[in-house]
Design an enzyme around this catalytic site. Sequence first.
Site, PDB file in Angstrom:
ATOM      1  N   HIS A  92     -53.746 -30.963  62.718  1.00  0.00           N
ATOM      2  CA  HIS A  92     -52.975 -29.884  62.133  1.00  0.00           C
ATOM      3  C   HIS A  92     -51.714 -29.987  61.584  1.00  0.00           C
ATOM      4  O   HIS A  92     -50.816 -30.289  62.618  1.00  0.00           O
ATOM      5  CB  HIS A  92     -52.922 -28.768  63.164  1.00  0.00           C
ATOM      6  CG  HIS A  92     -52.399 -27.328  63.038  1.00  0.00           C
ATOM      7  ND1 HIS A  92     -52.943 -26.201  63.058  1.00  0.00           N
ATOM      8  CD2 HIS A  92     -51.229 -27.029  62.195  1.00  0.00           C
ATOM      9  CE1 HIS A  92     -52.060 -25.256  62.672  1.00  0.00           C
ATOM     10  NE2 HIS A  92     -51.121 -25.665  62.118  1.00  0.00           N
ATOM     11  N   HIS A 136     -48.471 -29.215  58.497  1.00  0.00           N
ATOM     12  CA  HIS A 136     -47.862 -28.706  57.280  1.00  0.00           C
ATOM     13  C   HIS A 136     -47.006 -29.874  56.371  1.00  0.00           C
ATOM     14  O   HIS A 136     -46.020 -30.207  57.111  1.00  0.00           O
ATOM     15  CB  HIS A 136     -47.008 -27.376  57.534  1.00  0.00           C
ATOM     16  CG  HIS A 136     -47.700 -26.493  58.613  1.00  0.00           C
ATOM     17  ND1 HIS A 136     -48.151 -25.236  58.006  1.00  0.00           N
ATOM     18  CD2 HIS A 136     -47.982 -26.294  59.720  1.00  0.00           C
ATOM     19  CE1 HIS A 136     -48.733 -24.489  58.993  1.00  0.00           C
ATOM     20  NE2 HIS A 136     -48.638 -25.199  59.917  1.00  0.00           N
ATOM     21  N   LYS A 145     -58.941 -21.965  56.948  1.00  0.00           N
ATOM     22  CA  LYS A 145     -57.925 -21.636  58.038  1.00  0.00           C
ATOM     23  C   LYS A 145     -57.650 -20.242  58.069  1.00  0.00           C
ATOM     24  O   LYS A 145     -57.601 -19.527  56.926  1.00  0.00           O
ATOM     25  CB  LYS A 145     -56.447 -22.353  57.825  1.00  0.00           C
ATOM     26  CG  LYS A 145     -55.169 -21.942  58.390  1.00  0.00           C
ATOM     27  CD  LYS A 145     -55.355 -22.312  60.059  1.00  0.00           C
ATOM     28  CE  LYS A 145     -54.486 -21.633  60.605  1.00  0.00           C
ATOM     29  NZ  LYS A 145     -53.249 -22.283  60.894  1.00  0.00           N
ATOM     30  N   HIS A 196     -55.259 -19.114  63.686  1.00  0.00           N
ATOM     31  CA  HIS A 196     -53.822 -19.066  64.164  1.00  0.00           C
ATOM     32  C   HIS A 196     -54.258 -17.886  65.021  1.00  0.00           C
ATOM     33  O   HIS A 196     -54.441 -16.762  64.612  1.00  0.00           O
ATOM     34  CB  HIS A 196     -52.904 -18.700  63.033  1.00  0.00           C
ATOM     35  CG  HIS A 196     -51.642 -18.240  63.706  1.00  0.00           C
ATOM     36  ND1 HIS A 196     -50.555 -19.168  63.402  1.00  0.00           N
ATOM     37  CD2 HIS A 196     -51.264 -17.251  64.456  1.00  0.00           C
ATOM     38  CE1 HIS A 196     -49.504 -18.710  64.169  1.00  0.00           C
ATOM     39  NE2 HIS A 196     -49.794 -17.527  64.600  1.00  0.00           N
ATOM     40  N   HIS A 237     -52.955 -24.785  68.000  1.00  0.00           N
ATOM     41  CA  HIS A 237     -51.850 -24.851  68.743  1.00  0.00           C
ATOM     42  C   HIS A 237     -51.557 -23.924  70.096  1.00  0.00           C
ATOM     43  O   HIS A 237     -50.939 -23.211  69.781  1.00  0.00           O
ATOM     44  CB  HIS A 237     -50.610 -24.655  67.562  1.00  0.00           C
ATOM     45  CG  HIS A 237     -50.785 -23.571  66.651  1.00  0.00           C
ATOM     46  ND1 HIS A 237     -51.085 -22.263  67.053  1.00  0.00           N
ATOM     47  CD2 HIS A 237     -50.611 -23.602  65.456  1.00  0.00           C
ATOM     48  CE1 HIS A 237     -51.294 -21.722  65.911  1.00  0.00           C
ATOM     49  NE2 HIS A 237     -50.929 -22.504  64.755  1.00  0.00           N
ATOM     50  N   ASP A 278     -48.927 -29.638  64.522  1.00  0.00           N
ATOM     51  CA  ASP A 278     -48.146 -28.436  63.773  1.00  0.00           C
ATOM     52  C   ASP A 278     -46.914 -28.478  63.494  1.00  0.00           C
ATOM     53  O   ASP A 278     -46.134 -27.536  63.354  1.00  0.00           O
ATOM     54  CB  ASP A 278     -48.425 -27.099  64.998  1.00  0.00           C
ATOM     55  CG  ASP A 278     -48.161 -25.782  64.174  1.00  0.00           C
ATOM     56  OD1 ASP A 278     -48.415 -25.652  62.857  1.00  0.00           O
ATOM     57  OD2 ASP A 278     -47.787 -24.748  64.557  1.00  0.00           O
TER      58      ASP A 278
HETATM   59  O1  DOR Z   1     -44.097 -22.158  63.656  1.00  0.00           O
HETATM   60  C1  DOR Z   1     -45.115 -22.067  62.611  1.00  0.00           C
HETATM   61  N1  DOR Z   1     -44.696 -22.396  61.496  1.00  0.00           N
HETATM   62  N2  DOR Z   1     -46.157 -21.715  62.882  1.00  0.00           N
HETATM   63  C2  DOR Z   1     -46.984 -21.254  62.091  1.00  0.00           C
HETATM   64  O2  DOR Z   1     -47.994 -20.830  62.190  1.00  0.00           O
HETATM   65  C3  DOR Z   1     -46.937 -21.450  60.590  1.00  0.00           C
HETATM   66  C4  DOR Z   1     -45.635 -22.434  60.547  1.00  0.00           C
HETATM   67  C5  DOR Z   1     -45.293 -22.843  59.144  1.00  0.00           C
HETATM   68  O3  DOR Z   1     -45.937 -22.858  58.285  1.00  0.00           O
HETATM   69  O4  DOR Z   1     -43.771 -22.727  58.992  1.00  0.00           O
HETATM   70 ZN    ZN Z   2     -49.525 -24.458  61.703  1.00  0.00          ZN
END
Ligand code: DOR
Ligand code: ZN
Length: 344
Positions: free
Chosen positions: A15, A17, A99, A136, A174, A247
């Site tokens: 997981h 980004h 997702k 989520h 998460h 995450d």
């Molecule tokens: O803290 C977070 N940031 N939680 C999420 O679910 C998304 C993520 C983000 O994309 O910045």
């Molecule tokens: Zn995430």
Amino acid sequence: MADQSLTIRQPDDWHVHLRDGAMLEAVAKSTARQFARAIVMPNLNPPITTVQAAQAYRERIRQAAGGGFTPLLTAYLTDSIDPAELERGFREGVFSACKLYPANATTNSAAGVTSLEAITAVIETLERIGMPLLIHGEVTDAEIDIFDREAVFIERQLAPLLERHPGLKVVLEHITTADSVDFVAAGPANLAATITPHHLHINRNAMFRGGLRPDFYCLPVAKRELHRIALRSAATSGNPKFFLGTDSAPHPRNAKESACGCAGIFCAPFAIESYATVFEQEGALDKLEGFASEFGPRFYGLPQNQGTIRLSREPQLIPERLHLSGVELVPFHAGENLPWRLQP
Ligand code: DOR
Ligand code: ZN
């Protein structure tokens, strides 16, 4: 005396980004330096909802990350997404999973799903073809206390969903609570969870230590100490239902440190060292390889990595700030010493 080095099968991040554009350029190598593969979140602006968009994004990630790294793409579910597009993407090996963001739960989730009932046809397709649904898990009702939103999601949404679709493969992403640990541990083999490094290290006090500390703000928000203890025991238990998902969610420093700071912790740069620190503190270094490198591929039905990584027990001071490709970022553990170092 503790061993001075630790060699494990190369891990994956289930997981992360990676963003796009300048931020992708800034952060991709932090992940690729440690992980062979990563499940990449689709909450771009606009989100990844088509096979074509995912293929193009996958190419941009490969370019930014360099060789030896395999990005695994996900589709962003909306109320109107076409299940046939998801099935085609999964069969063609472009989408590894879907997702589910409840609409407005977090960053770039405005186009997310307004109710599980709205996507019944999608869920039936996922269950039929064995495509994992990554969730989520937070309700979005403003009247539910933010610290209760994950537990309420399980009760009101996730438990009934799994009853309606017993064959659905689900990863509760998460997780932050003892409630989630208990629910996942007691659930069927087709239910698993990822755990971040930050939820293993911090509880909710971190956000308020000596003032307001936006670098510790993420969603789901860190909870009380009892929850952190439960997460640490789940991660280090050797139970294959719990595996690594950082995450890592980078935002430029000025977007975090502002009157309305963004949610997300940039934990990618020292993620494996961060996890190793927890496993050592728990006396469970022998359980790190399962959590980091074996249970994720097993759940996703993918082969395990053949390469290895080596961590040495050598303290490293984590920088207060990183300047990566012109983007200023604050890494998780900024200003702290971590006892482990990943060998190049
Ligand atoms: O803290 C977070 N940031 N939680 C999420 O679910 C998304 C993520 C983000 O994309 O910045
Ligand atoms: Zn995430």
